[in-house]
Design a protein around this motif. Sequence first.
Motif, PDB file in Angstrom:
ATOM      1  N   GLN A   1      -2.873  -0.325 -10.595  1.00  0.00           N
ATOM      2  CA  GLN A   1      -1.975  -0.423  -9.461  1.00  0.00           C
ATOM      3  C   GLN A   1      -2.696  -0.286  -8.115  1.00  0.00           C
ATOM      4  O   GLN A   1      -2.085  -0.488  -7.065  1.00  0.00           O
TER       5      GLN A   1
ATOM      6  N   CYS B   1       8.567  -1.330  -6.458  1.00  0.00           N
ATOM      7  CA  CYS B   1       7.108  -1.223  -6.311  1.00  0.00           C
ATOM      8  C   CYS B   1       6.427  -2.512  -6.754  1.00  0.00           C
ATOM      9  O   CYS B   1       5.480  -2.987  -6.104  1.00  0.00           O
TER      10      CYS B   1
ATOM     11  N   ARG C   1       3.336  -2.331  -4.016  1.00  0.00           N
ATOM     12  CA  ARG C   1       3.017  -1.069  -3.341  1.00  0.00           C
ATOM     13  C   ARG C   1       3.536   0.066  -4.204  1.00  0.00           C
ATOM     14  O   ARG C   1       4.709   0.076  -4.592  1.00  0.00           O
ATOM     15  N   TRP C   2       2.688   1.008  -4.507  1.00  0.00           N
ATOM     16  CA  TRP C   2       3.026   2.062  -5.449  1.00  0.00           C
ATOM     17  C   TRP C   2       3.064   3.432  -4.786  1.00  0.00           C
ATOM     18  O   TRP C   2       3.137   4.453  -5.463  1.00  0.00           O
ATOM     19  N   GLU C   3       3.009   3.437  -3.456  1.00  0.00           N
ATOM     20  CA  GLU C   3       3.153   4.669  -2.686  1.00  0.00           C
ATOM     21  C   GLU C   3       4.320   4.513  -1.731  1.00  0.00           C
ATOM     22  O   GLU C   3       4.672   3.397  -1.330  1.00  0.00           O
ATOM     23  N   PHE C   4       4.936   5.632  -1.359  1.00  0.00           N
ATOM     24  CA  PHE C   4       6.113   5.598  -0.515  1.00  0.00           C
ATOM     25  C   PHE C   4       6.312   6.987   0.092  1.00  0.00           C
ATOM     26  O   PHE C   4       5.688   7.975  -0.337  1.00  0.00           O
TER      27      PHE C   4
ATOM     28  N   PHE D   1      10.111   2.813   1.737  1.00  0.00           N
ATOM     29  CA  PHE D   1       8.916   1.967   1.779  1.00  0.00           C
ATOM     30  C   PHE D   1       8.703   1.400   3.190  1.00  0.00           C
ATOM     31  O   PHE D   1       9.636   1.122   3.918  1.00  0.00           O
TER      32      PHE D   1
END
Length: 304
Positions: free
Chosen positions: A176, A273, A278-281, A304
């Motif tokens: 990811q 995601c 995008r795997w961060e928030f 996000f």
Amino acid sequence: MIGYLQKLSNWGRWGHDDRLGTLNLVTDDVRRAAAGTVRDGTAVSLSFDMDPQNPDPLGHGTVIQRYMELNEVEALFGRAGRFDAVREYVGLIAHGSPTHLDGLAHFSWDGKNYNGFDMSDVRTVGGATKLSVHHAAQGIITRGVLLDIPALHGVPWLEPGHAINPDELAAAEERQGVTVRAGDALFVRTGNFARTAAEGPHPDDHAAGLSAATLPFLRERDVALLSTDGQQEVSPAESADFDLRMPIHVVGLVALGLWLVDNAALDELARTCQEKNRWEFLLSLVPWRMIGVTSSAVNPVAVF
């Protein structure tokens, strides 16, 4: 697991009277950096509905009560008016089926809670005198990271009994393009609820979950909050020893001082995601500011 209780312990790390545990890792700098992850403002709830008509869908002992008081105006003022309102009484056991936050007073081991507090001092009929959820009054506002383990394996969900190991967590990070870091809220998707929706509940309540072997990963990365779409641990338990059947809860809450969110809704989060790559928030989680409680029903929101 027993060795982890000492090897991974955070007792005394933030002082011998510390009540926050890993939430000490969510510093002002961590929150400021987390706010920088917001780009388009998309918001995703990570909670399920709570329904007094179906309070315990997972069969984990949850009770939810709702009593509506009609004609509030007459009840308060002794006369009816053209305007009226209602109010209600709500009572619940948050532990169990709902999406909920486990505070550090929830679990003990050999008579001790996190940071060495004696269980008899923490647990009273009047409530938790130490380590209550109200200590998280500033909320848990930090960077959230989702690691999608079914996607790692190219399947919609993990099979019941699949024990997620630290190599899988590291492989998901690489796939990811994200790295779990200090102060993060880590969400690990198993697909448990997607599987249940498609196939129905497992007859023996078996589910995918985290192996005890992931505990050093959580300590090394200094995770501030851990959550899965389930009860954290794999079921059936990895050990036949009854005392060792809940290592994530025992070692996490008691030794690490790691706050847990059970039964998060992660399927929509995973789709979002994936669509955004995008795997961060930014995670916003604000528990009850209620003194003496060991849990709080929560509605975490990813932005996000």
